[in-house]
Write an enzyme that holds these catalytic residues in place. Sequence first.
Site, PDB file in Angstrom:
ATOM      1  N   PRO A  77      -9.403 -37.181  88.696  1.00 43.31           N
ATOM      2  CA  PRO A  77      -9.465 -38.620  88.977  1.00 43.31           C
ATOM      3  C   PRO A  77     -10.889 -39.126  89.131  1.00 43.31           C
ATOM      4  CG  PRO A  77      -8.829 -37.413  90.937  1.00 43.31           C
ATOM      5  CD  PRO A  77      -8.867 -36.408  89.820  1.00 43.31           C
ATOM      6  N   CYS A  78     -11.071 -40.409  88.885  1.00 44.34           N
ATOM      7  CA  CYS A  78     -12.387 -41.044  89.014  1.00 44.34           C
ATOM      8  C   CYS A  78     -12.537 -41.534  90.453  1.00 44.34           C
ATOM      9  CB  CYS A  78     -12.487 -42.219  88.042  1.00 44.34           C
ATOM     10  SG  CYS A  78     -14.017 -43.149  88.139  1.00 44.34           S
TER      11      CYS A  78
END
Length: 377
Positions: A77-78
């Site tokens: 995930p960012c």
Amino acid sequence: MKRKYKMIDLCAGIGGIRKGFELTGRFQNVLSGEIDKYACLTYEHLYGEDPTGDITTESFKKRIEDTPYDVLLAGFPCQSFSRAGKQAGFLDSTRGTIFFDIADIAKRTNPKIMLLENVDNLLSHNKGDTFRTILNVLVKELGYKVIGVEESSDGKLLFNTKDFLRNSKNFGVPQNRPRVYIICFKRDYWTDRVDLLTEKLPTSSNKKLYESLHDVLEMGADLKFFLSSGYLETLEKHKNRHKEKGNGFGYQIVNSTDNPLPISNALLATGGSGKERNLVIDTLNETAGKMASSKKTPLNDRGVRAMTPREWGKLQGFINYAFVDKEGVDHFSFPKEVSNTQQYKQFGNAVTIPAIEVMANFIIDCIDILGGNQNEG
């Protein structure tokens, strides 16, 4: 017989990255890690292995350290990174994020190759600092050659963010889905031969699964996928309000007859918005005035419906492609405990398998350039 490279599948979801690599016939999965309960159910249903494992924990990192492998795969995930002091190093500024844990695992276990996948927003996140930090960690602190990155004489990393962005619509499926791909080779293992790898990532595939969205859609869907008249009216009001403000927000019908070769918008795991940007007209069933069990008002009279999870699965390459055997039998299915809502979420979170397969074949080509088995043993 050519060697199979052992891989670990982190932030595994329902195994799309793994499957793309397995389709090449040159990679074998030896360990997986995923924390979402329902994704783990689907993963085990598809692969016969329970992937449950939290890569942020010391116990799981020890499992990885005890597992011989060659290739690290992760669709992470960012997240925001902190601002570290100059003495702390780039890696320290990623502490508390999943990328930090992936980098920590790479530091401990020295994978020969890594593929990291992320949303396109990673490139602009925090005014580009997040992506620059990731590259600095990979190149300067972990010692990887990253495809698409050069280092200047004064140590500055030179790259064009566009070289990391690839779109699913160019890899055989009619879906506008830009994603970031980072492919890395360990310099200590492959030696300075990695500097021969000046090529950019593949931009497209020769394989076309569907000519357009028309070939994906299965008309005459169950009534539960059709919008109620009240909900469609709400969406129209919302879209008109934004239109008056000069915004392009709102629902979208993606199979309009004025476009002979339509494609979908990106499938999203966030439920409603992912579906509303990908509505279709399906007039094979008469819906006007009919009721569906979950709707408060009768179904709309225009045949507007959400795409089905099965159609999403086709757009991601899971259904009608990746799990089809040599006899043409498709072995993809969900376990019975996984609801339609979870199916949308899992496909929306997943990678596009045909795009991953191209990246995996690109890695094999790079291995051939680097001398393949010269360092094996």
